[in-house]
Design an enzyme around this catalytic site. Structure first.
Site, PDB file in Angstrom:
ATOM      1  CE  LYS A  48      -4.179  -1.846   0.296  1.00 39.05           C
ATOM      2  NZ  LYS A  48      -5.113  -1.735  -0.841  1.00 39.05           N
ATOM      3  CD  GLU A  73      -9.993   4.066   0.364  1.00 42.06           C
ATOM      4  OE1 GLU A  73      -9.785   5.258   0.081  1.00 42.06           O
ATOM      5  OE2 GLU A  73      -9.332   3.131  -0.118  1.00 42.06           O
ATOM      6  CB  SER A  85       0.062  -8.113  -1.130  1.00 47.47           C
ATOM      7  OG  SER A  85      -0.844  -8.862  -0.338  1.00 47.47           O
TER       8      SER A  85
END
Lengths: 263, 385
Positions: B86, B108, B372
Site C-alpha cells: 500500500k 479510506e 502483498s
C-alpha cells in the site's frame, strides 16, 4: 406530449403566475410505503414538478439525510417497483422526474428498458447524478427515443466551456447544484450562485432549476429570484419522517409556494 | 504527454457527481505530466529506495517449494515500510498531491493498512491527513487506528451501512465532493473513477518491474505463473502489468470465496459478480438483481469489498488473466503453513494466493507469488478463530 414538453409546460405555467417552479424531492418508500404515498399526494397538491428518488444503497451525491432515508426505505422493503408505483399514483396530476443512480438504470435492463418502464409509470424525465456528460450519451439517446428527458447537472466547479456543452445536451431542464458538496440543508446559499445561474440560463434553451442546500421558504424565494425553479430535498425528507408526515410536508410546501409568489 | 487510460474495454469511466469532474481532469493532467517528469521520477525513486526500502526481495521459498512440488518465489512486499504494498501508492499519490498544491489529504481504509500508509506518507511530506474508517473496522483494527493517530492523522468513524470499507470509500468520496479545491483523495486500490485505476496501477507497477527483473536474473527465464490476491486489485495489477506482454506467463488472481461461492458471504466480484457501477467506475460488482450493492465477506479485511478494479474485469473478459478463489478456511490454513514453513507471517490477503498455489502446484518452470503484506495486523483475528 413528450416528457420534455410536459416539463416545459410546468415551468411555463409557474412563470405565468410570476414565480419560479416549486420542485420538491421525496424518497420513494420512505419512511414506509404507505406514508410515502401520502407524502406524494401532498406533493401533487402544491408542487409544480416532483423529483422522486429511487432508493439506492450507495448514493454518492447525497448527504446524510437522504442517504439515511435511502437506507431506511430499502430496509422497509422499497424497490424500483415502489418508485414506479408512487410515480403512477401522482403522474396524472403533476410531472414526475426520477432521481436515480446509474447502477439502478443498468441493473433494470439498461437505459432503453428503464425508459420504457418509467414512461409506462407516467414519468417525464430522470436525473442521474452519477452520469456526467462523458458517460451520458448512450443513455440520452435511449431516453430521447422513448420521450423521457435526461436532465443534466451543472456544478459550481464546472468550467464554462464544459457548462455550455452540458446545456447544449440538456433535456427538460438544467439542474444547477448550488454548492460544492452533497445534498443537505445549508445556512446560507453561496454568493456566487446568482452568477452561476445567470451564466447557465444564458447557455440553456431549457429552464434552469437550482437544488442542494435549499431548506427554508426564504432560501427558495432567493433562488426563485434568479432561477426558473427551486428544488427542495433534505428538509422535506426530514418532514416525511414526522408523525403527521403529509401534514408537515403540505404546510411546508404551501408556505414555500407563497414565498415564491411574493418573492 | 502520454495517455492516462479512462477505459479498459467497456469498463472504467467516471460515474461520479459533476462536482468532481474538474478535479478528475486536473488529476489526470497532473499525473500525465508528473510521470514523465524526470525530477518527479527521481524523487519517487529515491523515496522508494531510502524510505520504503525498495527493491523488495524476490525470495526463493525452499520449504514451500518442496511442499508445493515446484519452485516458488515470493515477492516480499511484506518487507516494504509499513508492511504492505500500500505504501507504494500512498507515497506516490501524496507526492503528486504536494506537486498539485493540495494541502489536505483524505483516504479510506478497511483493515487500516492503506490508512497507515497514507498517514505515513503525509507525515513524511507534511500534509494534513484525514482517514475515513468504518466504526466496525475501527473496533477490529485498534492497533492500526493508534498508529494513524501517532502519525498525526485524524481517523473519522463511518457509521453508515455495515460500517466497513464500502461505506468508508463512500464517505471519503463525499468529503472530496465537499472539499475538492483543497483536498486530494488518495484512493487505496486500483478502483474508483478515472484516472484512479490507471494512477494506482502505475504506482504499483514497480512490484512487477522489480519481480520480472529479479526472476530473470535468478532463473534465466520467465516464470510459468504469476499469482496474486485480488480485493480491489492493486497488488495484483501492479505485479501483473509488466508480465501482460509475456503471453506465455499465466496471470492468476485469487479472490476471496469467504464462506463459499455458493453462500452469499464472499468477496468474489470477478468470479460471481455482475457488470455494474460502484464508487465511480463500471466494473464487475457484487449486487442483487435490484441493483443494490451487497456487503462482501472475507476473513481478510482487505478482500472484503464488493467491487474490483475495472482493468481486472477487462483482463478477465479478454482471457489474459484468470481469476480463481479460495475460502476463508483455505486461506487460514495457508497462513499457518507459511508461518511454520518459511518463518514468514503473511497477511490474510496474501494467504489467499498461497492457498491457491498449495492446491495447484507441481508445475514445470517456476511460480512467482506476490506476498502483498505481512500478517501482524491479523494476529488477533487469526488467534480468535
Amino acid at each position: 406530449m413528450t416528457g420534455s414538453e410536459r416539463i416545459a409546460a410546468a415551468f411555463g405555467a409557474a412563470r405565468e403566475e410570476g414565480r419560479a417552479a416549486l420542485m420538491p424531492y421525496m424518497m420513494a418508500g420512505y419512511p414506509d410505503r404507505e406514508t410515502s404515498s401520502a407524502v406524494a399526494a401532498a406533493y401533487a397538491e402544491s408542487a409544480d414538478l416532483v423529483e422522486l428518488g429511487i432508493p439506492f444503497s450507495d448514493p454518492l451525491a447525497d448527504g446524510p439525510t437522504i442517504h439515511a432515508a435511502a437506507t431506511a426505505a430499502l430496509e422497509a422493503g422499497a424497490s424500483m417497483d415502489t418508485a414506479l408505483e408512487i410515480c403512477g399514483e401522482i403522474a396524472e396530476r403533476v410531472p414526475v422526474v426520477f432521481m436515480v443512480y446509474a447502477n439502478m438504470v443498468l441493473a433494470h435492463g439498461g437505459a432503453e428498458e428503464f425508459a420504457r418502464r418509467a414512461l409506462a409509470a407516467g414519468a417525464c424525465g430522470a436525473i442521474v447524478p452519477d452520469l456526467p456528460l462523458e458517460e451520458a450519451e448512450p443513455v440520452r439517446t435511449a431516453f430521447d427515443a422513448a420521450g423521457l428527458a435526461l436532465v443534466p447537472l451543472v456544478a459550481p466547479t464546472t468550467p464554462a466551456e464544459r457548462r455550455a456543452r452540458i446545456c447544449a445536451a440538456a433535456r427538460g431542464f438544467v439542474y444547477v447544484v448550488s454548492t460544492v458538496g452533497t445534498t443537505g440543508e445549508r445556512d446560507e446559499l453561496p454568493a456566487e450562485l446568482a452568477d452561476l445561474v445567470a451564466a447557465t440560463k444564458a447557455e440553456a434553451e431549457v429552464p434552469v432549476a437550482v437544488g442542494f442546500g435549499i431548506g427554508t421558504p426564504r432560501q427558495a424565494a432567493q433562488v426563485g429570484e434568479i432561477a426558473d425553479g427551486a428544488i427542495i430535498g433534505s428538509r422535506l425528507v426530514r418532514a416525511a419522517a414526522e408523525p403527521d408526515a403529509d401534514g408537515a410536508v403540505g404546510s411546508f410546501l404551501r408556505e414555500t409556494r407563497d414565498a415564491l409568489v411574493s418573492g | 504527454m502520454s495517455l492516462v487510460e479512462e477505459r479498459f474495454g467497456p469498463y472504467g469511466g467516471r460515474y461520479v457527481p459533476e462536482t468532481l469532474i474538474a478535479a478528475l481532469d486536473e488529476l489526470t493532467a497532473a499525473w500525465a505530466e508528473a510521470r514523465e517528469d524526470p525530477a518527479f521520477r527521481e524523487r519517487l525513486a529515491l523515496l522508494h529506495r531510502d524510505f520504503i526500502g525498495r527493491p523488495t526481495p524476490l525470495y526463493r521459498a525452499e520449504r514451500l517449494s518442496e511442499r508445493v512440488g515446484g519452485t516458488v518465489y515470493l515477492k516480499r512486499e511484506d518487507l516494504a515500510h509499513t508492511g504492505a504494498h500500500k505504501i507504494n501508492n500512498a507515497v506516490g499519490q501524496v507526492l503528486l498531491a504536494q506537486r498539485m498544491g493540495k494541502p489536505r489529504i483524505i483516504a479510506e481504509t478497511g483493515a487500516g493498512q492503506h490508512g497507515v500508509a497514507t498517514a505515513t506518507a503525509c507525515a513524511l511530506l507534511g500534509l494534513e491527513c484525514v482517514v475515513y474508517m468504518g466504526s466496525e473496522d475501527i473496533r477490529r483494527q485498534k492497533p492500526n487506528v493508534e498508529r494513524m493517530g501517532l502519525l498525526g492523522a485524524e481517523v473519522v468513524p463511518v457509521e453508515a451501512g455495515a460500517r466497513t470499507l464500502k461505506e468508508a470509500v463512500s464517505a471519503a468520496i463525499r468529503d472530496w465532493v465537499a472539499n475538492v479545491a483543497t483536498t486530494h483523495y488518495v484512493i487505496g486500490s486500483a478502483v474508483g473513477p478515472a484516472p484512479f485505476p490507471a494512477l494506482v496501477r502505475d504506482l504499483q507497477t514497480v512490484i512487477g518491474e522489480e519481480a520480472r527483473e529479479q526472476a530473470l536474473a535468478a532463473e534465466g527465464e520467465l516464470p510459468g505463473r504469476v499469482i496474486a490476491c485480488v480485493g480491489g486489485g492493486s497488488n495484483s495489477i501492479g505485479i501483473f502489468t509488466p508480465f501482460v506482454a509475456d503471453s506465455a506467463v499465466e496471470l492468476i488472481g485469487v479472490e476471496a470465496a469467504g464462506e463459499g461461492l455458493d453462500s452469499d458471504r464472499h468477496g468474489a466480484s470477478l468470479g460471481k459478480g455482475t457488470t455494474g457501477v460502484l464508487h465511480g467506475s463500471l466494473s464487475s460488482i457484487i449486487a442483487d438483481e435490484e441493483g443494490q450493492i451487497l456487503e462482501a465477506h472475507s476473513v481478510s479485511a482487505g478482500l472484503d469489498y464488493p467491487g474490483v478494479g475495472p482493468e481486472h474485469a477487462w483482463l478477465r473478459d479478454t482471457g489474459r488473466a484468470s481469476y480463481v478463489s479460495v475460502t476463508d478456511a483455505q486461506a487460514l490454513e495457508a497462513f499457518k503453513l507459511l508461518c511454520r514453513l518459511e518463518g514468514i507471517i503473511p497477511a490474510l490477503e496474501s494467504s489467499h494466493a498461497i492457498a491457491w498455489l498449495l492446491e495447484n502446484g507441481g508445475r514445470e518452470g517456476y511460480d512467482v507469488v506476490c506476498l502483498s503484506g505481512r500478517g501482524d495486523k491479523d494476529l488477533a483475528e487469526v488467534l480468535s478463530l
